[in-house]
Design an enzyme around this catalytic site. Structure first.
Site, PDB file in Angstrom:
ATOM      1  N   GLU A 108       1.093  -1.404  -0.303  1.00 12.10           N
ATOM      2  CA  GLU A 108      -0.293  -0.114   0.090  1.00 12.10           C
ATOM      3  C   GLU A 108       0.753   1.305   0.527  1.00 12.10           C
ATOM      4  O   GLU A 108       1.130   1.758   1.252  1.00 12.10           O
ATOM      5  CB  GLU A 108      -1.009   0.045   1.500  1.00 12.10           C
ATOM      6  CG  GLU A 108      -1.292   1.238   1.393  1.00 12.10           C
ATOM      7  CD  GLU A 108      -2.733   1.253   2.917  1.00 12.10           C
ATOM      8  OE1 GLU A 108      -2.238   0.693   3.437  1.00 12.10           O
ATOM      9  OE2 GLU A 108      -3.374   2.254   2.381  1.00 12.10           O
ATOM     10  N   GLU A 112     -11.982   2.321   4.695  1.00 10.36           N
ATOM     11  CA  GLU A 112     -10.938   2.269   6.063  1.00 10.36           C
ATOM     12  C   GLU A 112     -11.135   4.015   7.143  1.00 10.36           C
ATOM     13  O   GLU A 112     -10.783   5.211   6.050  1.00 10.36           O
ATOM     14  CB  GLU A 112      -9.258   2.497   6.105  1.00 10.36           C
ATOM     15  CG  GLU A 112      -8.367   2.882   6.633  1.00 10.36           C
ATOM     16  CD  GLU A 112      -6.916   2.662   6.356  1.00 10.36           C
ATOM     17  OE1 GLU A 112      -6.349   3.157   5.545  1.00 10.36           O
ATOM     18  OE2 GLU A 112      -6.594   1.670   6.733  1.00 10.36           O
TER      19      GLU A 112
HETATM   20  C1  LER Z   1      -2.091   4.405   6.510  1.00 15.83           C
HETATM   21  O1  LER Z   1      -2.190   5.987   6.196  1.00 15.83           O
HETATM   22  C2  LER Z   1      -3.435   3.691   6.266  1.00 15.83           C
HETATM   23  O2  LER Z   1      -3.505   3.368   4.729  1.00 15.83           O
HETATM   24  C3  LER Z   1      -3.305   1.908   6.333  1.00 15.83           C
HETATM   25  O3  LER Z   1      -4.439   0.745   5.274  1.00 15.83           O
HETATM   26  C4  LER Z   1      -2.155   1.381   6.790  1.00 15.83           C
HETATM   27  O4  LER Z   1      -2.179   0.158   7.007  1.00 15.83           O
HETATM   28 MN    MN Z   2      -5.234   2.897   4.316  1.00 18.87          MN
END
Ligand code: LER
Ligand code: MN
Length: 285
Positions: free
Chosen positions: A147, A241
């Site tokens: 990521e 998220e």
């Molecule tokens: C952190 O900013 C993020 O996007 C998470 O997915 C990190 O594991």
């Molecule tokens: Mn993330």
């Protein structure tokens, strides 16, 4: 068909016994899966978590941010080895929970800033370590997804282009790319091209508004996101998220200092409604 997930960080900082009830909540809110932070692996009761996941028909997805003690780009070989061994244990846990992917900042320590650009040596160390973990994970059917995150959280991998490059240098079948719209909003020129560029390597998507609030209420260009996902035939996870304000351990890494919506539940329910509407417009044929 895409699957919808929610990151546990929306409601809790870790998955220990006190937060196991959130698995039922995930289902009640209409999600197919929960993204489980693996950073505090020792606090996860694997058997109880598995029971709870099965009971409610919820799938597990792994989330990881390495830290300074498990940093696979470290100058110290002992730290790099610790990082590899830790990731192997994460693979064991995710495989036991019947998950098939670990996503996130798995290539360096989340939040580490050296004040310089990444070096070739660091790149090589990261690629070599991840190759070892990928080979181990292959036997368990687990994929590792890189990521890229924004420049304030890492200096090492900020764009989809670099994530694809690192994946190619690792050169294993189970190394993949994971994009997060929050970070894309900061680092990419637009939302369409990076998704197209990741193409078949794209295995995981964090759907996060530009302020980490309710997806669909900010200035992420969701039409570009979904048009690109449609063109590459994306059929993996769309995970909301966001982060609990007031986290103790990960607050500085995620830089969440205020409420981002009336409540976490509103982010989950309104966000999911929005993602479903975008999917029905672009992805369901
Ligand atoms: C952190 O900013 C993020 O996007 C998470 O997915 C990190 O594991
Ligand atoms: Mn993330």
């Amino acid at each position: 068909m895409v699957k919808y997930g929610v990151h546990l960080f929306l409601w809790a900082e870790r998955l220990d016994r006190s937060s196991l009830h959130l698995i039922e909540k995930t289902k009640r809110f209409g999600f197919d899966g929960v993204e489980i932070p693996l950073m505090e692996l020792e606090l996860i009761d694997v058997a109880a978590t598995k029971r709870e996941l099965k009971k409610h028909g919820v799938e597990a997805v792994g989330a990881l941010g390495l830290n300074i003690d498990t940093d696979i780009t470290s100058d110290d070989e002992k730290v790099r080895k610790k990082g590899i061994e830790f990731m192997k244990r994460c693979v064991d846990v995710i495989a036991q929970l019947d998950g098939d992917a670990i996503n996130g900042v798995i290539y360096t320590a989340w939040g580490k800033i050296t004040g310089k650009r990444r070096t070739e040596e660091e790149w090589k160390r990261s690629a070599e370590a991840l190759k070892v973990v990928c080979k181990y994970a292959r036997d368990y059917g687990v994929n590792l997804c890189l990521e890229p995150i924004n420049r304030f959280e890492t200096y090492f991998l900020n764009t989809a282009e670099d994530a694809v490059k690192l994946a190619k240098d690792i050169g294993e079948q189970n190394i993949k790319v994971h994009l997060d719209t929050f970070h894309m909003n900061i680092e990419e020129k637009n939302f369409f091209k990076p998704i197209k560029l990741a193409g078949e390597l794209l295995f995981h998507v964090h759907c996060s508004e530009n302020d980490r609030g309710i997806p669909g209420t900010g200035h992420v260009n969701w039409d570009q996101v979904f048009e690109a996902l449609s063109q590459i035939g994306y059929d993996r996870w769309l995970v909301i998220e966001s982060f609990l304000p007031g986290m103790s351990k990960f607050a500085s890494s995620a830089a969440i200092w205020r409420d981002l919506a009336p409540s976490a539940d509103v982010i989950a329910s309104e966000g999911l409604k929005f993602l479903r509407s975008m999917s029905s417009k672009y992805l369901v044929r």
